[in-house]
Every structure is written in C-alpha cells, then in structure tokens.
Design an enzyme around this catalytic site. Sequence first.
Site, PDB file in Angstrom:
ATOM      1  N   CYS A   7      10.433  17.190 -47.583  1.00 30.40           N
ATOM      2  CA  CYS A   7      10.689  18.347 -48.806  1.00 30.40           C
ATOM      3  C   CYS A   7       9.054  18.949 -48.611  1.00 30.40           C
ATOM      4  CB  CYS A   7      11.112  18.176 -50.197  1.00 30.40           C
ATOM      5  SG  CYS A   7       9.893  16.901 -51.116  1.00 30.40           S
ATOM      6  N   ASN A  10       6.643  16.196 -51.115  1.00 30.80           N
ATOM      7  CA  ASN A  10       7.027  14.617 -51.053  1.00 30.80           C
ATOM      8  C   ASN A  10       6.932  14.085 -52.517  1.00 30.80           C
ATOM      9  OD1 ASN A  10       5.913  11.496 -49.646  1.00 30.80           O
ATOM     10  ND2 ASN A  10       8.084  12.336 -49.959  1.00 30.80           N
ATOM     11  N   CYS A  12       9.195  15.222 -55.330  1.00 26.29           N
ATOM     12  CA  CYS A  12      10.568  15.362 -56.136  1.00 26.29           C
ATOM     13  C   CYS A  12      11.698  15.131 -55.382  1.00 26.29           C
ATOM     14  CB  CYS A  12      10.552  16.739 -56.798  1.00 26.29           C
ATOM     15  SG  CYS A  12       9.039  17.350 -57.573  1.00 26.29           S
ATOM     16  N   ARG A  13      11.973  15.738 -54.527  1.00 27.37           N
ATOM     17  CA  ARG A  13      13.236  15.868 -53.739  1.00 27.37           C
ATOM     18  C   ARG A  13      13.380  14.756 -52.782  1.00 27.37           C
ATOM     19  NH1 ARG A  13      13.994  22.011 -51.969  1.00 27.37           N
ATOM     20  NH2 ARG A  13      11.607  21.688 -51.389  1.00 27.37           N
ATOM     21  N   SER A  14      12.349  14.507 -51.912  1.00 32.78           N
ATOM     22  CA  SER A  14      12.479  13.623 -50.808  1.00 32.78           C
ATOM     23  C   SER A  14      12.417  12.270 -51.392  1.00 32.78           C
ATOM     24  CB  SER A  14      11.410  14.039 -49.497  1.00 32.78           C
ATOM     25  OG  SER A  14      10.269  14.186 -49.924  1.00 32.78           O
ATOM     26  N   ASP A 121      15.067  22.727 -55.815  1.00 31.93           N
ATOM     27  CA  ASP A 121      13.539  22.125 -56.000  1.00 31.93           C
ATOM     28  C   ASP A 121      13.145  22.496 -57.549  1.00 31.93           C
ATOM     29  OD1 ASP A 121      11.078  21.650 -56.201  1.00 31.93           O
ATOM     30  OD2 ASP A 121      10.103  22.844 -54.559  1.00 31.93           O
TER      31      ASP A 121
END
Length: 152
Positions: A7, A10, A12-14, A121
């Site tokens: 993302c 690096n 939150c999402r990933s 996100d």
Amino acid sequence: MKILFVCIGNSCRSPMAEAVLKDALAREQLDWTVDSAAIATWNVGRSPEPRCLAVLRENGLDSDHVGRQIREEDFRQFDYIFGMDEGNIRDLRELAPEDCSARIELLGDYRMKELDKIIFDPYFETGIHGFRRCYDQIVICCRNFIQQKRSA
C-alpha cells in the site's frame, strides 16, 4: 508461494493483510512466505499504525512488522504482489523492472462477488471503524485467495 502486500505507506492495509494471511496460512498448515511493503518512504522503520494493531488484537492477531519500502528485487522474488487500490497498482507497474516475474494484482479482485474491489484506506478516518471495515475486506480476500490457489 511468496506473497507481498503493498500500500502507499505500509502502516495500515498492507501490514494488516500480512498478519491476516499469515494467520490463515498457519491454520491451513501452508508454508508460504508473506511480507508487506510501501510505495512511499513515510513509515520505513516504523510499526504499523496503532489503530491497525488494535483491530488485529480484537481479532486475536498481532504484527511485529517493521515498515519498509518495496525494492526492485521484490518484483523477482515474490510470486504475487498485491496492491490495495488502483493507485497502488499503477505505481507498482511503473516501478516493476523489465524482468519482473511477480503477478501484480489488486487484492480486492479476490472479493469475488463483492462489487467494491478497493481495499478501503482507513488512515485519514477518525476512530477505528474504518480499520474494522478494512480488516473485514482483507479477510474475505485472503480466504478466497487461499481457496483458489489450493484448488488450482
């Protein structure tokens, strides 16, 4: 199999996707390599966002990931590189070297019948609700990805 989640930052999402897939793989007794990285440098050397960690803990997971930026060799070492949104995919394709052997895909493509293919996100949202939504999206995608690859 080697999977890299990417993302923008690096944080939150990933790293959330990394933790979710690692947990699912352990339960399925699959020995795959999983990591996550950023396109930007903002969070290199840092832990995931506290709200990300809180949602992982709510679900019995944790992360010791340290943020890093994607490297050229990642495009050769990983089988799949998953972006979380179209911007990530565009950036990954621009960064990919000519000898890229990884499949660059949108993680949300594994949501199957779901209409929204973008992993939300949550970073700029107030509170934790957006992180829970993001977690739910990621769980569906990771579960479907494992199921597809096991039956292939």
